[in-house]
Design an enzyme around this catalytic site. Structure first.
Site, mmCIF file in Angstrom:
data_model
loop_
_atom_site.group_PDB
_atom_site.id
_atom_site.type_symbol
_atom_site.label_atom_id
_atom_site.label_comp_id
_atom_site.label_asym_id
_atom_site.label_seq_id
_atom_site.Cartn_x
_atom_site.Cartn_y
_atom_site.Cartn_z
ATOM 1 N N VAL A 1 -9.578 -3.706 -3.129
ATOM 2 C CA VAL A 1 -10.476 -2.572 -2.945
ATOM 3 C C VAL A 1 -11.338 -2.435 -4.189
ATOM 4 C CG1 VAL A 1 -10.659 -0.078 -2.598
ATOM 5 C CG2 VAL A 1 -8.861 -1.366 -1.433
ATOM 6 N N LYS B 1 -13.280 -2.470 0.818
ATOM 7 C CA LYS B 1 -12.102 -3.331 0.935
ATOM 8 C C LYS B 1 -12.569 -4.699 1.405
ATOM 9 C CE LYS B 1 -7.384 -3.248 2.794
ATOM 10 N NZ LYS B 1 -6.432 -2.459 3.620
ATOM 11 N N ASP C 1 3.633 2.632 8.831
ATOM 12 C CA ASP C 1 3.860 2.329 7.421
ATOM 13 C C ASP C 1 3.606 3.563 6.553
ATOM 14 O OD1 ASP C 1 4.704 0.569 5.461
ATOM 15 O OD2 ASP C 1 2.704 -0.238 5.070
ATOM 16 N N GLY D 1 -4.206 -6.616 -3.541
ATOM 17 C CA GLY D 1 -2.986 -7.125 -2.939
ATOM 18 C C GLY D 1 -3.068 -8.621 -2.818
#
Length: 375
Positions: A28, A43, A134, A23
Site C-alpha cells: 500500500v 494498493k 478475517d 505484504g
C-alpha cells in the site's frame, strides 16, 4: 510490469509516494489523485504473485465496490496500468487496532464505543450477503479521532456462493478462526461474530486469547472457551461468552452486539439470531472428526504484515509446514492431510500458552466438552 518512477503517474492519474504497508505480494502506497486533488491509498499488486493472490486482490476490489458504509474503507478506483494491477482506497490516517492494543488494554468505555461502531459495520456487511472471514486487530484501522474502519476484504465471500482459494484450502488467521472453520464445517456470518468477540476480548485484556503456533492456536478453542474476566460488567461477560460460543447458533447477530455495547442491556438468548447464508461455504474436504482427530495439517502460512495506515495488505508468502502429531488428549481417528491458509499473527503481549484440554489453573483434567461451561 513495474511501478511508475518518480515524476510518472499510475494510470495517468495517481502520484505514488511513501509505503504505508506491505505484504508478500502487494503493498500500500500513499498516493495523490491529480484529477480530484485528494490524498488516497493505492494498493498495488506485485507481478510475482500467484493466481490465488491475484484472485483475492480482485475479490477485495469487487467486494468493496458494492459496499458503502462509514465503518468500511471505501474503494475509489481499480484497474491495470502498464501491467500493474491496482486498487485506490480511501486514505485512513492513523494506525491499526493492533497498534492500540500493543499500548495496553483499552478502558471498558472505549471498547464499548469502538465495538458498537464495528458491530454496525459488520451488520451492514452481513446484510449485503458478505462474510469478511478475517476480522482481527490488524484489519481494523483507527483514524485520527480513533474511529474504527474495517479493512482488507481480500478473503471475503458472498454468503450465497461457494468460494475456495484452492482445492481443500481454507482461509483465515489461526488465532481468530471460528470453531466451525477449524472443524471444517459450514460457516457464515456467525464466524465473523466469533472473531469479533475475540478482538473485543483482546482489547479488554491486552493479550491474544489463543497464542502459540497455528495448529495449537486453532485447536485450543475446541478444548476450552475464552477466559472472559469476571470483573467486567455483567452484560459484557454475557455478550463475550455468547459471541465466542462453540455453537454458531448461540452467537448474537451484529445488530444485537451493537445494541448491548451501547445500552448495557444483557443480550437475550441468541440461538438462530445471526443472519444465515442461503448456501453455506463448505470449507474443506475432510470431515470434522477426521480433521480434529488426525490433525495431519499442512498449514500454508501467510505471515502478518507491518501495520499500515490504510487497507492492511494481504500477505501471501507461502511455506508448507507439516504437522502429523496430534495435540494432547486428541485421539487419532484417521490420517488426513488438509491444507489451510492461515496468517501467522505478529508477536504481542501473550500469556504462556495453555495446553489444549486444560483450563487456566487446572491440572490433570481432561479436555472440556463442547457446550459445557458456556452461557
Amino acid at each position: 510490469m513495474s511501478l511508475p518512477v518518480s515524476g510518472e503517474l499510475l494510470a495517468g492519474r495517481y502520484e505514488l509516494a511513501g509505503t504505508l504497508g506491505f505484504g508478500g505480494m502487494s503493498e500500500v502506497r500513499r498516493g495523490w489523485d491529480t484529477v480530484l486533488r485528494r490524498a488516497v491509498a493505492v494498493k498495488v499488486f506485485r507481478p510475482e504473485a500467484d493466481d490465488d493472490t491475484a484472485r483475492r486482490f480482485h475479490n477485495e476490489a469487487r467486494t468493496l465496490a458494492r459496499l458503502s458504509h462509514p465503518g468500511l474503507v471505501a474503494v475509489h478506483d481499480a484497474g491495470v496500468s502498464d501491467g500493474t494491477v491496482f486498487v485506490v482506497l480511501r486514505l485512513v490516517e492513523g494506525g491499526t487496532l493492533r497498534d492500540r492494543i500493543a499500548d495496553g488494554p483499552l478502558p471498558v468505555a472505549e471498547v464499548r464505543e469502538l465495538g458498537a461502531r464495528l458491530a454496525d459495520a459488520l451488520a451492514y456487511v452481513h446484510e449485503q450477503g458478505v462474510v469478511h472471514r478475517d476480522v482481527k486487530p490488524s484489519n481494523i484501522l483507527l483514524d485520527a479521532d480513533g474511529t474504527p474502519h474495517l479493512a482488507d476484504f481480500g478473503l471475503a465471500h458472498l454468503a450465497d456462493t461457494t468460494r475456495f482459494t484452492r482445492t481443500n484450502q481454507m482461509v483465515g488467521t489461526a488465532a481468530y478462526l471460528a470453531p466451525e472453520q477449524v472443524r471444517g464445517d459450514a460457516f457464515g456470518p456467525a464466524a465473523d461474530i466469533y472473531s469479533f468477540g475475540l478482538v473485543l476480548l483482546e482489547c479488554l485484556t491486552g493479550r491474544r486469547e489463543y497464542p502459540g503456533g497455528d495448529v495449537e492456536s486453532a485447536v485450543a478453542r475446541l478444548h476450552r472457551p475464552p477466559a472472559v474476566p469476571e470483573d467486567l460488567p455483567a452484560d459484557l461477560v454475557r455478550l463475550l461468552s455468547l459471541m465466542t460460543s462453540l455453537s454458531a447458533r448461540r452467537r448474537p447477530s451484529a445488530p444485537d452486539c451493537a445494541h448491548v455495547l451501547r445500552t448495557g442491556e444483557t443480550v437475550a438468548r441468541a440461538a438462530g439470531s445471526a443472519p444465515r447464508p442461503r448456501r453455506h461455504v463448505k470449507a474443506v474436504a475432510a470431515s470434522a472428526a477426521a480433521l480434529v482427530g488426525a490433525f495431519g495439517l499442512a498449514w500454508v502460512l501467510t505471515p502478518d504484515q507491518a501495520p499500515a495506515t490504510s487497507a492492511p495488505v494481504e500477505t501471501t508468502s507461502r511455506t508448507a509446514v507439516q504437522s502429523t502429531t496430534p495435540p494432547p488428549n486428541v485421539p487419532v481417528a484417521a490420517t488426513v492431510t488438509t491444507e489451510v491458509v492461515v496468517e501467522q499473527p505478529a508477536a504481542g503481549p501473550q500469556e504462556k500458552p495453555v495446553p489444549p484440554g486444560h483450563a487456566k489453573g487446572e491440572k490433570g483434567k481432561g479436555p472440556a466438552k463442547p457446550g459445557k461451561g458456556k452461557p
